[in-house]
Motif scaffolding. Sequence first.
Motif, PDB file in Angstrom:
ATOM      1  N   LYS A  41       0.813  -1.216   0.000  1.00  0.00           N
ATOM      2  CA  LYS A  41       0.000   0.000   0.000  1.00  0.00           C
ATOM      3  C   LYS A  41       0.849   1.270   0.000  1.00  0.00           C
TER       4      LYS A  41
ATOM      5  N   GLU B   9      -8.184   6.118  -2.467  1.00  0.00           N
ATOM      6  CA  GLU B   9      -9.108   5.100  -2.968  1.00  0.00           C
ATOM      7  C   GLU B   9     -10.322   5.746  -3.612  1.00  0.00           C
ATOM      8  N   SER B  85      -4.663  -0.347  -8.906  1.00  0.00           N
ATOM      9  CA  SER B  85      -4.135   0.923  -8.421  1.00  0.00           C
ATOM     10  C   SER B  85      -3.598   1.696  -9.609  1.00  0.00           C
ATOM     11  N   LYS B 104      -6.250   3.460  -5.384  1.00  0.00           N
ATOM     12  CA  LYS B 104      -6.881   2.154  -5.557  1.00  0.00           C
ATOM     13  C   LYS B 104      -8.290   2.366  -6.079  1.00  0.00           C
TER      14      LYS B 104
END
Lengths: 118, 109
Positions: A41, B9, B85, B104
């Motif tokens: 991430k 996101e 992503s 994302k």
Amino acid sequence: GAVVSQHPSWVICKSGTSVKIECRSLDFQATTMFWYRQFPKQSLMLMATSNEGSKATYEQGVEKDKFLINHASLTLSTLTVTSAHPEDSSFYICSVLAGGSSSYNEQFFGPGTRLTVL
Amino acid sequence: GQNIDQPTEMTATEGAIVQINCTYQTSGFNGLFWYQQHAGEAPTFLSYNVLDGLEEKGRFSSFLSRSKGYSYLLLKELQMKDSASYLCAVMDSNYQLIWGAGTKLIIKP
């Protein structure tokens, strides 16, 4: 575009061992290759710039004695993680710098190597 | 310092349109790239902008405004396989890529 391969795709090793990752440019002679690391991430982080026939240029905070880079030919660069520890577990990606124009230097990425250190 | 900002996101519906924004502050500018990255895979190239304006490539378009330090990636007719992503990256004056953390994108049926 250039085709880039990496070997191995994934590796699991014990803490304290060394791991070598190969990056090959299959159809392009690469003077410059880059090594990146990506934690989950998070963004890709440039570790070093590998130049064929000369020493690699490391980014600030990257230990050159721990992450050994060898770019002995125009088609192969290797990254060796010496005395690996669990915190070195990451996704390691290489890329090849291609392009004849200084205004457009595209990077072609290898598929990456997932390293897990137990 | 150098900085690339993009949303963490986003969620969109299959068949719809989504715009992913990217703002940047870098030392020099030699182009902006958009990459797609599926989980566990390396990034794949989508687009490159070095001049202001819109570049269209099939379902994907990318826009750049250098004066505003701003770009967006526009995805049309979204498909489930577009779930990934999307990374914004700027090439600085040293021809090094500065990467955003990625957005994302979640596609719902």
